[in-house]
Design a protein around this motif. Structure first.
Motif, PDB file in Angstrom:
ATOM      1  N   MET A 125      -1.901  -2.580  -2.993  1.00  0.00           N
ATOM      2  CA  MET A 125      -3.030  -3.188  -2.267  1.00  0.00           C
ATOM      3  C   MET A 125      -4.081  -3.661  -3.274  1.00  0.00           C
ATOM      4  SD  MET A 125      -3.074  -3.164   1.114  1.00  0.00           S
ATOM      5  CE  MET A 125      -4.685  -2.775   1.798  1.00  0.00           C
ATOM      6  N   SER A 126      -4.582  -4.853  -3.148  1.00  0.00           N
ATOM      7  CA  SER A 126      -4.272  -5.736  -2.077  1.00  0.00           C
ATOM      8  C   SER A 126      -3.582  -6.983  -2.597  1.00  0.00           C
ATOM      9  CB  SER A 126      -5.545  -6.129  -1.336  1.00  0.00           C
ATOM     10  OG  SER A 126      -5.251  -7.142  -0.391  1.00  0.00           O
ATOM     11  N   MET A 178      -2.561   6.334  -5.341  1.00  0.00           N
ATOM     12  CA  MET A 178      -2.219   6.048  -6.736  1.00  0.00           C
ATOM     13  C   MET A 178      -1.434   7.212  -7.294  1.00  0.00           C
ATOM     14  SD  MET A 178      -5.120   4.663  -9.334  1.00  0.00           S
ATOM     15  CE  MET A 178      -5.534   5.922 -10.523  1.00  0.00           C
ATOM     16  N   PHE A 184     -13.771   0.394  -5.516  1.00  0.00           N
ATOM     17  CA  PHE A 184     -12.514   0.554  -6.257  1.00  0.00           C
ATOM     18  C   PHE A 184     -12.171   2.032  -6.452  1.00  0.00           C
ATOM     19  CE2 PHE A 184     -12.916  -3.868  -8.177  1.00  0.00           C
ATOM     20  CZ  PHE A 184     -11.774  -4.342  -7.568  1.00  0.00           C
ATOM     21  N   LYS A 188      -1.866   3.462 -13.532  1.00  0.00           N
ATOM     22  CA  LYS A 188      -2.175   3.333 -12.104  1.00  0.00           C
ATOM     23  C   LYS A 188      -0.985   3.735 -11.235  1.00  0.00           C
ATOM     24  CE  LYS A 188      -4.133   0.416  -8.538  1.00  0.00           C
ATOM     25  NZ  LYS A 188      -5.389   1.136  -8.367  1.00  0.00           N
ATOM     26  N   GLY A 242       0.787  -1.220   0.000  1.00  0.00           N
ATOM     27  CA  GLY A 242       0.000   0.000   0.000  1.00  0.00           C
ATOM     28  C   GLY A 242       0.822   1.275   0.000  1.00  0.00           C
ATOM     29  N   LEU A 250     -10.788   3.244  -3.262  1.00  0.00           N
ATOM     30  CA  LEU A 250      -9.456   2.662  -3.032  1.00  0.00           C
ATOM     31  C   LEU A 250      -8.406   3.342  -3.906  1.00  0.00           C
ATOM     32  CD1 LEU A 250     -10.403  -1.112  -2.785  1.00  0.00           C
ATOM     33  CD2 LEU A 250      -9.267   0.195  -0.982  1.00  0.00           C
ATOM     34  N   ALA A 251      -8.782   3.723  -5.109  1.00  0.00           N
ATOM     35  CA  ALA A 251      -7.815   4.341  -6.023  1.00  0.00           C
ATOM     36  C   ALA A 251      -7.667   5.834  -5.772  1.00  0.00           C
ATOM     37  CB  ALA A 251      -8.245   4.094  -7.466  1.00  0.00           C
ATOM     38  N   ASP A 263      -7.219  -8.346  -5.483  1.00  0.00           N
ATOM     39  CA  ASP A 263      -8.467  -7.584  -5.634  1.00  0.00           C
ATOM     40  C   ASP A 263      -8.584  -7.056  -7.057  1.00  0.00           C
ATOM     41  OD1 ASP A 263      -9.593  -7.968  -3.120  1.00  0.00           O
ATOM     42  OD2 ASP A 263      -8.367  -6.414  -2.220  1.00  0.00           O
ATOM     43  N   GLU A 304      -7.217  -3.498  -7.680  1.00  0.00           N
ATOM     44  CA  GLU A 304      -6.104  -3.606  -6.745  1.00  0.00           C
ATOM     45  C   GLU A 304      -5.477  -4.990  -6.845  1.00  0.00           C
ATOM     46  OE1 GLU A 304      -5.131  -0.946  -4.894  1.00  0.00           O
ATOM     47  OE2 GLU A 304      -6.746   0.242  -5.780  1.00  0.00           O
TER      48      GLU A 304
END
Lengths: 369, 369, 369, 369
Positions: free
Chosen positions: C1-2, B366, D356, C113, B28, D359-360, D232, D228
């Motif tokens: 992650m992850s 990111m 997502f 990304k 992460g 998360l991003a 993921d 991810e």
């Protein structure tokens, strides 16, 4: 995020102080355990305002509804949802000064984090009322842990400058301690200290002030080997759970801060045999070695800060105009949250230990035990 | 389970004290951050045995290898693996008495939990050596948090009965405090207390004893609103991370246990304006309100118990024969782990805060920031 | 992650195709299970390049090092780390055209990304080589699941347009199926189809092309009731694990897409008694009802796309200049990844089922079973 | 466990088919988003029984109550709880034959897993009614994803043997496709196929049978780089979410199972420039490369098995007496769940993609965007 805690016994909290309700979803409770809303009555009663000196005059009936997870009087293995509707929320005092944060409260931090969109009424998610859900989840965890005989007890050991002389000493001490706690409104095992504490609370109230305190939490009859090091230690997960109680500012285990002043020979608990089992002759470790339970009672202490809402004028600032404001907090508030927090400390302990028991396979997730 | 901590900045620990290596996987970490093993040198040095009085004579070179996650000198966004091989592990002392648990150690609890299959050499996973990996992960977290300017500092405030008079007082205090800490081998900002501490350590060593202590941890320049209540509070997650350090028995924030004795008007930090920003005129909250950072420095204290390994004879039992045994712990041990724990406290703080910064979107997961 | 998967049996992947190594940390393996690197040899061998037609000429020795979690030949309950160092990585072909993404590869998406900081050599984290770690973790999961007798088998049922006639029919079929698979280099139970597949692969190779295929995965001897609905269904978690294998584009269970064309009376598996146990007389459900295992064999199919790297010229664009480029992929590549993916499908199945067995309490996390 | 899905946008489901209510807690929704129960009306309506041919005659009003997380018409950042009470549950048919599992249902597996304590009425947690909560959560996720412009659409492409000729072809196709779907009760873009499907459903109904089908799900306007890896992946997490829909037996992305028969040059999507952006000239990847979105539309297909409840007699066994039983399922049931599942497929897609996006860092968790 995150309003959930626990890995296998997972508690999700929702609801606001002055919203529709305060509730909790408990996922991971094994099936087949008898449960009804009546089971939660006595714990909720202990948490309730108005039953102890120094608590708010907001009186909630705290009727529990079980919305899911029960069938024919037993848990089904599906998520249990327990809800207590809010009735006596009096939001008038809050509406007019939403831009002026109360010192010691989450008003300012929540306002920044949620961009001003948080429900600030009565503290919203940051109200002590959130612990209603913790207590409900604790009742369930207690039922689960009872399958393996674990006992939990918390009691007051300090209010302001007054310390209780009576502390937990050994497992055999539990019944006596429990009986003593029940004899007074403060759930304090030292009846003389209790008298002084009650007098102090009266005095604090008259001054428009509030006061802090400390609680001792105990768990006995634990199996050896609960805990999931290196990061899910018994101390670490208990502490995390306890710090979710608003106003908790410190947690220690066994000798705690006292251990800093000890030598090895003073602190180390010698191993010995008792009734054919390995045990220790003292308990400075508070029942935990290497983050794992060692079979001795877990003994911990938490410090609870004074309730931030006081009627004395305090300096604050208007978050919008950035002007200084002298604030007098109105509304109904506890002058000492400690008595109501006792059962909440028990709840967070039992929730955490129940999760550990499932993780260790001591209690099986599936089918009756 | 669980040897991982953190939600978005996730640290997984592996390795044993006398095994192949002590390592950590960090998942992460945002991409594009310059990183080399040289970056970890100074922190590892501070953690190392033999650099401070009272530490074990086990001398490890602690060379770091970065096994993954780096390309052309920068983080890639892939998991970083940092490894320190063990060289000077001296397992002879442990092999002969594997059935007799050392008081204060995890020997007994680990033996029960893992059915006797755990690697007990040097404490295995329960050795203080596990914190090598914590320090490595901390170095990375520090690099990430530096993107938003956060500073972290820990220093010794107590060894046995000796307390340092110098404590953190304000953000502007940080440079002076840091400078003072660097001036002595104990990383204690009070040079006079340090002298007494060093004398005490000498005395303790001669007695074949060990001693505990306490550390103050500070984080400054934090954004407002870190923390994920109600269960992932800043206090709760910091405490959980800190209790993963072997020997930590207590954690408090701001006024901590002192808050139990305070009144509301004593404890509450009044809001005020400073340079156009909202701040508080005192910091009894330790920088945290409602489980969220309030922009003031986080101030916490941890108590560290005396190292359990002492050369004085202690009572134990043979776990197999169940016979009493008088145990004299041989091998090389720290007589006081506190000086070596300072950098580990910093590491656990920074790891936790880095995760919070990612969760709050203050640092983006990111692309470069 | 992850880069981690699983709740109680948790696998963390690290390493890059052309980096130091490809590795995996397995947390949650019960203690006391005999394990050595020799146990992984045969599975790694099956995954290895060069052992089947159509695979890359990159030849890795794939020697496994166990870095942690083993003591005296058995698992300790601590995290297991298994590492395979990279030796034969040939990065020259990649360096020159890092700005031109290969069609069908993750080159473009990873570049965006990770802001261009990803290790693109050999695909980095997006290389099929990542499955080395999956296979290693699978070996451990297989050892754990063997405690309750579960069997896993995967075999090829399609290469390009050629379908194998032989499919799994019943539990008693497993030994025969296994034997047939072992008789040919493609791990295909239909020897006649295998002959055609091998001819096709030769043809595809000569054309500078690649080709896809499909694999059937089977698990037998499963207890009833694995799975954690409503979100951790057996289908859902198996699918998630299988989609982690690069190139998998479809997953179906039992009748799968065929179920869309069936009526209820065609699809429903009637319940019946067999040897005193409840079972079903057909298996259109593929062993899963309501997201839970029903005791019948799990039967699933995965589709694997053709290897994206082909020597035919393809249209691409330069990510920096944004100019069109005609790309000819050099380097050593598989023309068909399907034969090497068979053991990886088995690994992802067994990893997932092992986690379910621990979650259901069928295998205990603590102490030997 | 586990009745929660998602990491940052986390959905927890509770409630039973014939219990008090069907509900969902959504944790992690950013604050400041306008939301009311009216927003959920149209999606719930699409899921509702009785609005399409072949659905059960159980008619629920499906009124939504928002119990938490809303203040002054906007999300607060606190957990949102959405509840739909059950009214028209008719449990009589279920009570009498609780010991005889219906073929194709979870009756048997749930009975074993939960030791007979599960609420079997109407399938309890395993009823299609659980998707009410999924749709509610989907409405919220859709509001969040709308902040970055993502569009989601699902439509029927197969009922039994009848396939729709109209499929999604390109992003510009979305409005036309949406319009076509809205023109008929089956949400099928091919009006001619729809006519045949409706006739088939009538026929199936008269036979006391049921029938399966397939749905195409599409997401457009996605940023590049969601997902991810390695575990993921976009495919993996979407598949996991989709398999939580009862009756889904297969999921494929892009070319899906068709990719097994393709060569590399047939399958690979060439990169090209369009309006200054990198894109691909075809979309066999279904918008996903290396487990990450590539900016092209996500295209997926799910197969839905025929509703298990049919009025034709079926063989089963009594779980208590172990005697064979011929079962005729009474009660009110859908003969084809596919039309009602369309909006549920959309919901699971949008829930997953919202997680997502958080998360991003594409959508920020804190403060308005």
């Amino acid at each position: 995020m995150s309003n959930s805690i626990g890995q296998l016994f997972r508690v999700t909290s929702f609801g606001e102080s002055h919203g529709h309700s305060m509730s909790v979803v408990v996922d991971g409770c094994p099936p087949g355990i008898p449960l009804s809303s009546a089971d939660m009555k006595s714990d909720l009663e202990r948490r309730k305002a108005g039953t102890t000196q120094g608590s708010t005059t907001r009186l909630e009936t705290d009727e529990v509804e079980i919305l899911s997870g029960i069938f024919q009087g037993r848990t089904t293995g599906a998520p249990l949802t327990l809800m207590v509707c809010n009735h006596d929320s009096d939001s008038l005092h809050y509406n007019k000064k939403f831009a002026v944060p109360r010192p010691g409260h989450a008003d300012y931090t929540a306002w920044v984090k949620y961009g001003g969109y948080n429900d600030y009424r009565g503290g919203g998610r940051f109200s002590g009322r959130i612990t209603v859900g913790f207590v409900l989840a604790g009742t369930i965890a207690q039922k689960v842990l009872a399958l393996v005989g674990v006992d939990i007890l918390a009691h007051i050991v300090q209010i302001g400058p007054i310390h209780a002389a009576t502390r937990f000493t050994s497992q055999s001490d539990m019944p006596r301690l429990l009986e003593r706690c029940r004899q007074n409104p403060l759930y304090c095992a030292d009846s003389e200290a209790c008298t002084h504490m009650l007098a102090l609370l009266e005095e604090i109230k008259n001054k428009g002030e509030s006061v802090g305190g400390a609680i001792e939490g105990i768990a006995t009859n634990l199996p050896v080997g609960l805990g999931e090091p290196v990061f899910d230690t018994v101390e670490g997960n208990l502490a995390k759970a306890l710090f979710a109680i608003p106003a908790v500012k410190a947690v220690e285990f066994g000798a705690g801060f006292g251990a800093a002043g000890q030598t090895g020979s003073q602190h180390n608990d010698a191993f010995t045999m008792q009734n054919g089992h390995i045990t220790t002759s003292s308990n400075h470790a508070g029942g935990i070695l290497g983050g794992l339970t060692n079979g001795m009672p877990i003994v911990l202490h938490v410090a609870i800060k004074p309730t931030p809402s006081i009627s004395k004028p305090q300096n604050s600032v208007d978050m919008v105009s950035k002007e200084p404001v002298v604030l007098t907090v109105e509304g109904r508030h506890d002058i000492c949250i400690v008595p109501r927090a006792v059962v909440v400390v028990e709840a967070m302990m039992v929730i955490t230990l129940c999760d550990f028991a499932l993780l260790a396979g001591v209690i099986k997730p599936m089918r009756p035990q």
